[in-house]
Design a protein around this motif. Structure first.
Motif, PDB file in Angstrom:
ATOM      1  N   VAL A  74       0.827  -1.203   0.000  1.00 15.23           N
ATOM      2  CA  VAL A  74       0.000   0.000   0.000  1.00 15.23           C
ATOM      3  C   VAL A  74       0.866   1.260   0.000  1.00 15.23           C
ATOM      4  CG1 VAL A  74      -1.784   1.282   1.254  1.00 15.23           C
ATOM      5  CG2 VAL A  74      -1.887  -1.214   1.156  1.00 15.23           C
ATOM      6  N   ALA A  75       1.644   1.443   1.071  1.00 13.49           N
ATOM      7  CA  ALA A  75       2.406   2.685   1.229  1.00 13.49           C
ATOM      8  C   ALA A  75       3.588   2.773   0.272  1.00 13.49           C
ATOM      9  CB  ALA A  75       2.887   2.822   2.672  1.00 13.49           C
ATOM     10  N   PHE A  76       4.309   1.672   0.079  1.00 14.59           N
ATOM     11  CA  PHE A  76       5.487   1.723  -0.796  1.00 14.59           C
ATOM     12  C   PHE A  76       5.128   2.126  -2.225  1.00 14.59           C
ATOM     13  CE2 PHE A  76       8.638  -0.580  -3.513  1.00 14.59           C
ATOM     14  CZ  PHE A  76       9.718   0.255  -3.272  1.00 14.59           C
ATOM     15  N   PRO A  77       4.119   1.505  -2.864  1.00 16.72           N
ATOM     16  CA  PRO A  77       3.767   1.953  -4.221  1.00 16.72           C
ATOM     17  C   PRO A  77       3.323   3.419  -4.265  1.00 16.72           C
ATOM     18  CG  PRO A  77       2.805  -0.188  -3.801  1.00 16.72           C
ATOM     19  CD  PRO A  77       3.365   0.303  -2.490  1.00 16.72           C
ATOM     20  N   ALA A  78       2.604   3.876  -3.227  1.00 12.53           N
ATOM     21  CA  ALA A  78       2.181   5.285  -3.193  1.00 12.53           C
ATOM     22  C   ALA A  78       3.401   6.195  -3.059  1.00 12.53           C
ATOM     23  CB  ALA A  78       1.207   5.516  -2.038  1.00 12.53           C
ATOM     24  N   HIS A 103      -5.583  -2.092  -2.982  1.00 13.27           N
ATOM     25  CA  HIS A 103      -5.713  -1.052  -4.005  1.00 13.27           C
ATOM     26  C   HIS A 103      -6.540   0.128  -3.476  1.00 13.27           C
ATOM     27  CE1 HIS A 103      -5.482   0.520  -8.044  1.00 13.27           C
ATOM     28  NE2 HIS A 103      -6.783   0.750  -8.014  1.00 13.27           N
ATOM     29  N   GLU A 104      -7.641  -0.173  -2.798  1.00 15.86           N
ATOM     30  CA  GLU A 104      -8.488   0.885  -2.241  1.00 15.86           C
ATOM     31  C   GLU A 104      -7.736   1.682  -1.176  1.00 15.86           C
ATOM     32  OE1 GLU A 104     -11.552   1.954  -3.181  1.00 15.86           O
ATOM     33  OE2 GLU A 104     -11.200   0.630  -4.874  1.00 15.86           O
ATOM     34  N   LYS A 108      -6.986   5.607  -1.377  1.00 20.25           N
ATOM     35  CA  LYS A 108      -7.385   6.492  -0.272  1.00 20.25           C
ATOM     36  C   LYS A 108      -6.182   7.290   0.229  1.00 20.25           C
ATOM     37  CE  LYS A 108      -9.401   6.278   4.359  1.00 20.25           C
ATOM     38  NZ  LYS A 108      -9.896   5.374   5.415  1.00 20.25           N
ATOM     39  N   LEU A 109      -5.048   6.633   0.365  1.00 17.93           N
ATOM     40  CA  LEU A 109      -3.832   7.308   0.814  1.00 17.93           C
ATOM     41  C   LEU A 109      -3.422   8.397  -0.169  1.00 17.93           C
ATOM     42  CD1 LEU A 109      -1.375   7.526   2.712  1.00 17.93           C
ATOM     43  CD2 LEU A 109      -0.332   5.647   1.401  1.00 17.93           C
ATOM     44  N   MET A 110      -3.438   8.080  -1.455  1.00 17.96           N
ATOM     45  CA  MET A 110      -3.003   9.036  -2.474  1.00 17.96           C
ATOM     46  C   MET A 110      -3.977  10.192  -2.655  1.00 17.96           C
ATOM     47  SD  MET A 110      -1.353   6.358  -5.190  1.00 17.96           S
ATOM     48  CE  MET A 110      -0.986   7.598  -6.420  1.00 17.96           C
ATOM     49  N   ARG A 114      -2.929  15.304   2.950  1.00 17.08           N
ATOM     50  CA  ARG A 114      -1.526  15.340   3.386  1.00 17.08           C
ATOM     51  C   ARG A 114      -0.610  14.691   2.360  1.00 17.08           C
ATOM     52  NH1 ARG A 114      -2.421  14.228   9.790  1.00 17.08           N
ATOM     53  NH2 ARG A 114      -3.261  16.288  10.246  1.00 17.08           N
ATOM     54  N   TYR A 115      -1.075  13.624   1.720  1.00 20.75           N
ATOM     55  CA  TYR A 115      -0.277  13.027   0.643  1.00 20.75           C
ATOM     56  C   TYR A 115      -0.127  14.029  -0.492  1.00 20.75           C
ATOM     57  CZ  TYR A 115       1.201   9.906  -3.115  1.00 20.75           C
ATOM     58  OH  TYR A 115       1.886   9.332  -4.156  1.00 20.75           O
TER      59      TYR A 115
END
Length: 168
Positions: A74-78, A103-104, A108-110, A114-115
């Motif tokens: 999740v975080a690494f690809p983002a 993926h969701e 959501k992170l991206m 803040r991202y």
């Protein structure tokens, strides 16, 4: 996130994702308490080497519930799309539900403010199972049974490719 935290992450070397993992956890799980462990630093360093192409194959063996999927799938690809928006990442998870969940979470992170403040150049368009950037990078979600032949990627992440019962 304080402005000091934002500056620290923004000015962290673009080859080190480990600080971003803590932020990703807090953004995705705001009501949970983040308990830092040295293993997250080690995982961030190892994935940073993959991003720099110093490591071409990495197997991560960590106990369940130790944040390896959140960090690696999740975080690494983002983070990669934030620092190298031309990078194509393929994330393969053991079953469709897990692939969709990861993926969701990445989407959501991206989309989080803040991202976007950290990586204002990242604007993703979404199609089912794929986030694509104008700069050419992407995050695609697949299962082992999906047709991945002919689909190239700079980074391929395989997370829990088989059920635990089958692994024995």
């Amino acid at each position: 996130m304080t402005s000091l935290e934002a500056r620290a992450i923004r000015h962290a070397p673009p080859t080190e994702p480990r600080m971003f993992f803590q932020l990703a956890f807090r953004l995705l799980h705001p009501s949970a308490v983040y308990m830092h462990n040295w293993s997250i630093d080690l995982l961030g360093e190892a994935l940073g080497r993959c991003h720099r192409r110093e490591t071409t194959r990495l197997i991560i063996n960590m106990p369940p519930r130790s944040l390896k999927s959140l960090c690696a799938s999740v975080a690494f690809p983002a983070w990669v799309l934030g620092v190298s928006p031309e990078t194509k990442t393929m994330c393969i998870s053991g079953h469709r539900g897990l692939a969709t969940e990861h993926h969701e979470m990445a989407r959501k992170l991206m989309q989080h403010g803040r991202y976007r403040a950290l990586f204002p150049h990242v604007r993703a368009t979404e199609t089912p199972g794929r986030l694509a950037l104008n700069q050419g990078g992407s995050r695609s979600a697949f299962t082992p049974t999906a047709a991945v032949t002919g689909r190239g990627a700079d980074i391929v992440i395989i997370d829990d490719p088989q059920p635990a019962d089958d692994a024995d």
